[in-house]
Design a protein around this motif. Structure first.
Motif, PDB file in Angstrom:
ATOM      1  N   GLY A  84       0.786  -1.226   0.000  1.00 26.67           N
ATOM      2  CA  GLY A  84       0.000   0.000   0.000  1.00 26.67           C
ATOM      3  C   GLY A  84       0.813   1.268   0.000  1.00 26.67           C
ATOM      4  N   ARG A  85       2.139   1.172   0.078  1.00 24.45           N
ATOM      5  CA  ARG A  85       2.999   2.352   0.095  1.00 24.45           C
ATOM      6  C   ARG A  85       3.557   2.652  -1.296  1.00 24.45           C
ATOM      7  NH1 ARG A  85       1.186   0.706   5.006  1.00 24.45           N
ATOM      8  NH2 ARG A  85       1.940   2.073   6.682  1.00 24.45           N
ATOM      9  N   ILE A  86       3.897   3.907  -1.504  1.00 25.96           N
ATOM     10  CA  ILE A  86       4.738   4.279  -2.635  1.00 25.96           C
ATOM     11  C   ILE A  86       6.176   4.132  -2.168  1.00 25.96           C
ATOM     12  CG2 ILE A  86       5.470   6.135  -4.177  1.00 25.96           C
ATOM     13  CD1 ILE A  86       2.650   7.306  -3.914  1.00 25.96           C
ATOM     14  N   VAL A  87       6.927   3.297  -2.825  1.00 26.92           N
ATOM     15  CA  VAL A  87       8.311   3.022  -2.447  1.00 26.92           C
ATOM     16  C   VAL A  87       9.247   3.689  -3.445  1.00 26.92           C
ATOM     17  CG1 VAL A  87      10.078   1.231  -2.241  1.00 26.92           C
ATOM     18  CG2 VAL A  87       7.813   0.874  -1.255  1.00 26.92           C
ATOM     19  N   ILE A  88      10.085   4.591  -2.954  1.00 30.53           N
ATOM     20  CA  ILE A  88      11.139   5.184  -3.783  1.00 30.53           C
ATOM     21  C   ILE A  88      12.348   4.274  -3.694  1.00 30.53           C
ATOM     22  CG2 ILE A  88      12.632   7.162  -4.183  1.00 30.53           C
ATOM     23  CD1 ILE A  88      10.553   8.919  -2.847  1.00 30.53           C
ATOM     24  N   ASP A  89      12.676   3.656  -4.806  1.00 31.07           N
ATOM     25  CA  ASP A  89      13.800   2.718  -4.887  1.00 31.07           C
ATOM     26  C   ASP A  89      15.016   3.456  -5.437  1.00 31.07           C
ATOM     27  OD1 ASP A  89      15.538   0.574  -5.457  1.00 31.07           O
ATOM     28  OD2 ASP A  89      14.539   0.188  -7.372  1.00 31.07           O
ATOM     29  N   THR A  90      16.075   3.564  -4.637  1.00 30.66           N
ATOM     30  CA  THR A  90      17.286   4.280  -5.059  1.00 30.66           C
ATOM     31  C   THR A  90      18.409   3.347  -5.481  1.00 30.66           C
ATOM     32  OG1 THR A  90      18.485   4.352  -2.945  1.00 30.66           O
ATOM     33  CG2 THR A  90      16.716   5.971  -3.251  1.00 30.66           C
ATOM     34  N   ASN A  91      18.114   2.055  -5.615  1.00 29.38           N
ATOM     35  CA  ASN A  91      19.181   1.057  -5.728  1.00 29.38           C
ATOM     36  C   ASN A  91      19.837   0.985  -7.103  1.00 29.38           C
ATOM     37  OD1 ASN A  91      19.315  -0.617  -3.165  1.00 29.38           O
ATOM     38  ND2 ASN A  91      17.113  -0.519  -3.520  1.00 29.38           N
ATOM     39  N   ASN A  92      21.093   0.634  -7.070  1.00 35.58           N
ATOM     40  CA  ASN A  92      21.847   0.221  -8.242  1.00 35.58           C
ATOM     41  C   ASN A  92      22.430  -1.170  -7.966  1.00 35.58           C
ATOM     42  OD1 ASN A  92      21.919   2.562 -10.199  1.00 35.58           O
ATOM     43  ND2 ASN A  92      22.622   3.590  -8.347  1.00 35.58           N
ATOM     44  N   TYR A  93      22.730  -1.871  -9.032  1.00 36.46           N
ATOM     45  CA  TYR A  93      23.221  -3.249  -8.915  1.00 36.46           C
ATOM     46  C   TYR A  93      24.729  -3.283  -9.065  1.00 36.46           C
ATOM     47  CZ  TYR A  93      23.842  -8.192 -10.354  1.00 36.46           C
ATOM     48  OH  TYR A  93      24.249  -9.507 -10.469  1.00 36.46           O
ATOM     49  N   TYR A  94      25.377  -3.751  -8.011  1.00 42.80           N
ATOM     50  CA  TYR A  94      26.829  -3.946  -8.022  1.00 42.80           C
ATOM     51  C   TYR A  94      27.098  -5.396  -7.628  1.00 42.80           C
ATOM     52  CZ  TYR A  94      27.266   1.121  -8.219  1.00 42.80           C
ATOM     53  OH  TYR A  94      27.174   2.444  -8.607  1.00 42.80           O
ATOM     54  N   PRO A  95      27.354  -6.282  -8.581  1.00 45.48           N
ATOM     55  CA  PRO A  95      27.512  -7.699  -8.252  1.00 45.48           C
ATOM     56  C   PRO A  95      28.582  -7.976  -7.201  1.00 45.48           C
ATOM     57  CG  PRO A  95      27.273  -7.424 -10.613  1.00 45.48           C
ATOM     58  CD  PRO A  95      27.405  -6.044 -10.037  1.00 45.48           C
ATOM     59  N   ALA A  96      29.652  -7.189  -7.198  1.00 46.14           N
ATOM     60  CA  ALA A  96      30.714  -7.417  -6.210  1.00 46.14           C
ATOM     61  C   ALA A  96      30.211  -7.187  -4.789  1.00 46.14           C
ATOM     62  CB  ALA A  96      31.902  -6.506  -6.501  1.00 46.14           C
ATOM     63  N   ARG A  97      29.236  -6.303  -4.645  1.00 47.43           N
ATOM     64  CA  ARG A  97      28.651  -6.017  -3.335  1.00 47.43           C
ATOM     65  C   ARG A  97      27.411  -6.873  -3.074  1.00 47.43           C
ATOM     66  NH1 ARG A  97      25.412  -0.567  -3.034  1.00 47.43           N
ATOM     67  NH2 ARG A  97      24.053  -1.922  -4.285  1.00 47.43           N
ATOM     68  N   ASP A  98      26.562  -7.011  -4.089  1.00 50.13           N
ATOM     69  CA  ASP A  98      25.232  -7.599  -3.919  1.00 50.13           C
ATOM     70  C   ASP A  98      25.183  -9.093  -4.174  1.00 50.13           C
ATOM     71  OD1 ASP A  98      24.052  -5.021  -3.436  1.00 50.13           O
ATOM     72  OD2 ASP A  98      24.155  -4.652  -5.604  1.00 50.13           O
ATOM     73  N   GLY A  99      26.276  -9.661  -4.747  1.00 51.88           N
ATOM     74  CA  GLY A  99      26.216 -11.026  -5.232  1.00 51.88           C
ATOM     75  C   GLY A  99      25.528 -11.034  -6.591  1.00 51.88           C
ATOM     76  N   HIS A 100      25.768 -12.059  -7.358  1.00 50.03           N
ATOM     77  CA  HIS A 100      25.172 -12.111  -8.689  1.00 50.03           C
ATOM     78  C   HIS A 100      23.690 -12.484  -8.603  1.00 50.03           C
ATOM     79  CE1 HIS A 100      28.490 -11.369 -11.446  1.00 50.03           C
ATOM     80  NE2 HIS A 100      29.267 -11.921 -10.526  1.00 50.03           N
TER      81      HIS A 100
END
Length: 216
Positions: A84-100
């Protein structure tokens, strides 16, 4: 009184947005994985409009919630918590940090679509992904300032995109509507529009130059 904006994540972007929102008169409830006590100094700096809370309290603070944690940690948020919320997603994908993440590696999903799939009961708006945290304060300018910096906004919901665009304008930037979440790859890391300061017209031109990773 304006309802609070929840902020899940207190890193560089989360803290910068908390400063910008409170400066514009919006109450915020900011949370991180370490608990409210770890945010006491930031809350004191921000003043009476800021509250350090739990992730659950930030999620329930109002109908607008920023999720600004490493992409690999997004699935640690209960999938129904932001319904029910509006979610502001600020994410970027960095495989070295996030895992593949397979769907991001083969680009069958954008990062925003990946977040939206997990938070299926929320309305996701992609924003604040291509501006360094320090520039949120340094580059902010009043509306109608010539050559004002522009920021992209993507969503599958036009009303939610307009809501976030108005907030972006309020804190000092022009907002450029980029279309659906599926188009947000045009401003992901390593694309021509990612990072530097651009006006709205310059940013649109940079988007047109973007190429999928798989096509490079």
């Amino acid at each position: 009184m304006t309802s609070a904006i929840g902020i899940i994540g207190s890193g560089n972007i989360g803290s910068a947005l908390a400063r910008a929102f409170t400066a514009a008169g919006h109450p915020v409830v900011i949370a991180n994985s370490r608990g409210p006590a770890s945010l006491a100094a930031l809350a004191a700096e921000l003043g009476e409009l800021a509250t350090a809370g739990t992730v659950e309290q930030a999620a329930q603070a109002g109908d607008l919630v920023v999720v600004t944690i490493p992409l690999g940690a997004v699935t640690s948020i209960p999938s129904t918590l932001l319904d029910g919320r509006i979610v502001i997603d600020t994410n970027n994908y960095y495989p070295a940090r996030d895992g593949h993440i397979a769907e991001l590696d083969d680009e069958s999903l954008t990062t925003a679509e990946y977040v939206a799939r997990h938070l299926a009961g929320a309305t996701v708006v992609k924003a604040f992904t291509h501006i360094p945290a320090l520039h949120i304060a340094e580059h902010a300018q009043a509306a109608s300032t010539p050559d004002r910096r522009a920021l992209m906004v993507y969503s599958d919901d036009a009303a939610a995109a307009e809501r976030v665009s108005a907030l972006i304008d309020e804190i000092g930037f022009d907002a450029v509507a980029g279309g659906a979440l599926a188009e947000s790859w045009r401003i992901q890391r390593d694309t021509p529009g990612y990072g530097p300061r651009f006006t709205a017209s310059e940013l649109v031109a940079k988007l047109a130059q973007a190429v999928r990773y798989r096509d490079q």
